[in-house]
Structure formats: C-alpha cells, structure tokens
Design a protein around this motif. Structure first.
Motif, short mmCIF file in Angstrom:
data_model
loop_
_atom_site.label_atom_id
_atom_site.label_comp_id
_atom_site.label_asym_id
_atom_site.label_seq_id
_atom_site.Cartn_x
_atom_site.Cartn_y
_atom_site.Cartn_z
N ILE A 1 0.67 -1.20 0.07
CA ILE A 1 0.07 0.01 -0.10
C ILE A 1 0.84 1.18 0.14
O ILE A 1 0.60 2.32 -0.63
CB ILE A 1 -0.94 0.11 1.30
CG1 ILE A 1 -2.19 0.95 0.93
CG2 ILE A 1 -0.34 0.32 2.61
CD1 ILE A 1 -3.44 0.47 1.51
N VAL A 2 1.99 1.14 0.64
CA VAL A 2 2.94 2.41 0.46
C VAL A 2 3.20 2.60 -0.71
O VAL A 2 3.16 3.73 -1.34
CB VAL A 2 4.12 2.32 1.64
CG1 VAL A 2 5.20 3.32 1.32
CG2 VAL A 2 3.61 2.13 3.22
N ASP B 1 2.78 5.84 -5.87
CA ASP B 1 2.32 5.58 -7.29
C ASP B 1 1.32 6.86 -7.67
O ASP B 1 1.34 7.55 -8.48
CB ASP B 1 1.92 4.24 -7.92
CG ASP B 1 3.42 3.28 -7.87
OD1 ASP B 1 4.50 3.88 -7.87
OD2 ASP B 1 3.03 2.28 -8.00
N GLY B 2 0.22 6.74 -6.72
CA GLY B 2 -0.74 7.77 -6.81
C GLY B 2 -0.26 9.26 -6.86
O GLY B 2 -0.59 10.31 -7.39
N MET B 3 0.60 9.59 -5.56
CA MET B 3 1.35 10.89 -5.77
C MET B 3 2.03 11.28 -6.71
O MET B 3 2.15 12.49 -7.17
CB MET B 3 2.25 10.74 -4.19
CG MET B 3 1.35 10.72 -3.07
SD MET B 3 0.07 11.94 -3.02
CE MET B 3 -0.81 11.56 -1.33
N VAL B 4 2.91 10.10 -7.30
CA VAL B 4 3.64 10.56 -8.66
C VAL B 4 2.63 10.96 -9.70
O VAL B 4 3.04 11.96 -10.47
CB VAL B 4 4.52 9.32 -8.87
CG1 VAL B 4 5.20 9.58 -10.27
CG2 VAL B 4 5.75 9.24 -7.97
N ALA B 5 1.50 10.22 -9.97
CA ALA B 5 0.53 10.48 -10.95
C ALA B 5 0.06 11.87 -10.68
O ALA B 5 -0.03 12.72 -11.78
CB ALA B 5 -0.55 9.55 -11.00
N MET B 6 -0.23 12.31 -9.52
CA MET B 6 -0.75 13.61 -9.34
C MET B 6 0.47 14.65 -9.39
O MET B 6 0.33 15.67 -10.20
CB MET B 6 -1.34 13.90 -8.01
CG MET B 6 -2.44 13.01 -7.75
SD MET B 6 -3.07 13.21 -5.96
CE MET B 6 -3.85 14.78 -5.72
N MET C 1 -7.74 8.47 -1.87
CA MET C 1 -6.26 8.83 -1.12
C MET C 1 -6.27 8.18 0.17
O MET C 1 -5.44 7.61 0.57
CB MET C 1 -6.16 10.35 -1.38
CG MET C 1 -4.86 10.79 -0.54
SD MET C 1 -4.57 12.45 -0.38
CE MET C 1 -4.30 13.08 -2.23
N THR C 2 -7.44 8.72 0.92
CA THR C 2 -7.53 8.33 2.41
C THR C 2 -7.48 6.69 2.56
O THR C 2 -6.93 6.16 3.52
CB THR C 2 -8.49 8.92 3.23
OG1 THR C 2 -9.96 8.36 2.50
CG2 THR C 2 -8.42 10.33 3.04
N ALA C 3 -8.03 5.96 1.40
CA ALA C 3 -7.86 4.41 1.77
C ALA C 3 -6.31 3.84 1.71
O ALA C 3 -6.18 3.08 1.97
CB ALA C 3 -8.74 3.99 0.48
N LEU C 4 -5.56 4.82 0.85
CA LEU C 4 -4.08 4.27 0.68
C LEU C 4 -3.21 4.62 2.08
O LEU C 4 -2.19 4.56 2.26
CB LEU C 4 -3.80 5.04 -0.39
CG LEU C 4 -4.08 4.56 -1.62
CD1 LEU C 4 -3.63 5.51 -2.66
CD2 LEU C 4 -3.96 3.13 -1.86
N PHE C 5 -4.04 5.05 3.25
CA PHE C 5 -3.32 5.51 4.34
C PHE C 5 -3.79 4.93 5.72
O PHE C 5 -4.21 5.27 6.57
CB PHE C 5 -3.18 6.86 4.70
CG PHE C 5 -2.34 7.86 3.76
CD1 PHE C 5 -0.96 8.09 4.06
CD2 PHE C 5 -2.83 8.21 2.40
CE1 PHE C 5 -0.13 8.83 3.16
CE2 PHE C 5 -2.10 8.96 1.62
CZ PHE C 5 -0.79 9.32 2.06
N ASP D 1 3.11 3.22 8.06
CA ASP D 1 4.21 4.26 8.00
C ASP D 1 5.44 3.83 8.19
O ASP D 1 6.51 4.08 9.14
CB ASP D 1 3.96 5.38 9.08
CG ASP D 1 3.85 4.60 10.78
OD1 ASP D 1 3.67 3.07 10.51
OD2 ASP D 1 3.88 5.07 11.40
N ASP D 2 5.60 2.46 7.43
CA ASP D 2 7.05 1.88 7.33
C ASP D 2 8.20 2.92 6.93
O ASP D 2 8.13 3.92 6.50
CB ASP D 2 7.05 0.56 6.73
CG ASP D 2 6.94 0.69 5.11
OD1 ASP D 2 7.16 1.87 4.51
OD2 ASP D 2 6.31 0.04 4.51
N ALA D 3 9.41 2.45 7.07
CA ALA D 3 10.67 3.12 6.67
C ALA D 3 10.80 3.75 5.42
O ALA D 3 11.28 4.59 5.13
CB ALA D 3 11.73 2.41 6.87
N ALA D 4 10.04 3.21 4.32
CA ALA D 4 9.99 3.70 3.24
C ALA D 4 9.05 4.66 2.92
O ALA D 4 9.01 5.66 1.78
CB ALA D 4 9.65 2.38 2.02
#
Length: 186
Positions: A28-29, A34-39, A76-80, A85-88
């Motif tokens: 999911i991270v 990937d979604g943020m890169v698309a935006m 967006m919220t579903a992806l959080f 909140d892992d290291a990557a």
C-alpha cells in the motif's frame, strides 16, 4: 502573479522527489506513492500551460482534472491505513494523529479537481463573471488548505474562475498537505 508562480514552484518542488522515494516501498505504501507521482506528473505537465508558456488546451485540462480527482478524496485516504508508516514511507505520524484534517484535505483536493474540470471553459487569465469573495470561496485563504476549521471551497464559485486560478488552488492544496503531513527526506 509572483505569488502564483511561487506557489506552483513550491508545489512542484514538494513533489519532485517522490520518484526517488520508491526505493524499498511495497504494498500500500508503494500504491500511494504511485498515486502521488501521478498527481505530481499531472501538475508538472499542466504548469507550462497555466503559466502561458504553451498553448491552452481544454482537453488537457479535463484529462488533468480527472487524474487529480481520481487520486483524491476517499481513494487517497484509503491508501493511508493505520500502521502503513514503514521506513520507505514519507507519511508523517501526524496523518493518523490528526486524521480529520488529513481527510478534509484529501476531500478538498477532490472538490478542487472537479472545479478545475468545470473551469476548463474559462481560459487562463480570462475575466471572472463577477467579483469573487475569497472568504466564502476558499474558507478565508490559507485555512482552506489547512486545518479542519475552514469552510469548504465553493465548487460553483471556483468553476467560474479562470482555469489558471483554480489550478493554483489545486497546487496550494497539494502543498499544504505535504507541508503538514509529508516528511522531508534527504
């Protein structure tokens, strides 16, 4: 004009390092990155047109608005989910500590993206049909992008604005969310 260019530049810089952040990201991270890169790519591709450096293309604005809207709101919220909140991840703990504000920003992006599509018929720099009261349109300026106490942006009023102004609002929403909820990485 200088404030608009500064906002667009700052927004672009805030998301410019996302591609490098994918190292080690999985699940999911990786999906949210990937979604943020698309935006980010959408904003980057539209910026020259909104600055008047390339010819205005209504269809490109509609495509960009659809891409922003597709990655905003509940998508967006579903992806959080909590614990992602892992290291990557560049997600700050504040996302889960102040979920209401984070969720409100994601929903605002969806509203503004929809308004961007509606404003596509208003070329950059075109005259607005009537004076705009920023306090009702965007919850009193910067507060619209920030905390949960702001009123929601008025999509009908945004849709009447020149498309470049709505694009600036979209960039401001991105920037405000990153300022509050995205960790800086070296």
């Amino acid at each position: 004009m200088k404030k608009t260019l500064a906002t667009l530049t700052a927004g672009g810089l805030l998301v410019a390092t996302l591609a490098a952040s994918h190292q080690g990201a999985t699940g999911i991270v990786r999906d949210r990155m990937d979604g943020m890169v698309a935006m980010r790519d959408t904003v980057r591709d539209l910026t020259p047109m909104m600055r008047g450096r390339t010819e205005y293309a209504r269809e490109a604005v509609l495509d960009a608005a659809a891409a922003l809207e597709r990655h905003a709101g509940e998508t967006m919220t579903a992806l959080f989910p909590e614990g992602s909140d892992d290291a990557a991840s560049y997600a700050r703990a504040e996302i889960w500590q102040d979920w209401e504000t984070f969720e409100a920003m994601a929903m605002r992006m969806e509203v503004v993206a929809g308004a961007l599509a509606e404003a596509a018929d208003n070329p950059p720099g075109s005259a607005m049909p009537e004076p705009v009261d920023n306090s009702t349109m965007m919850g009193g300026g910067p507060s619209m992008m920030g905390g949960g106490t702001a009123t929601e942006p008025d999509p009908e009023m945004l849709a009447q604005m020149p498309v470049d102004r709505v694009f600036t609002v979209a960039a401001q929403v991105c920037s405000a969310c990153h300022t509050q909820f995205r960790a800086a990485r070296n």
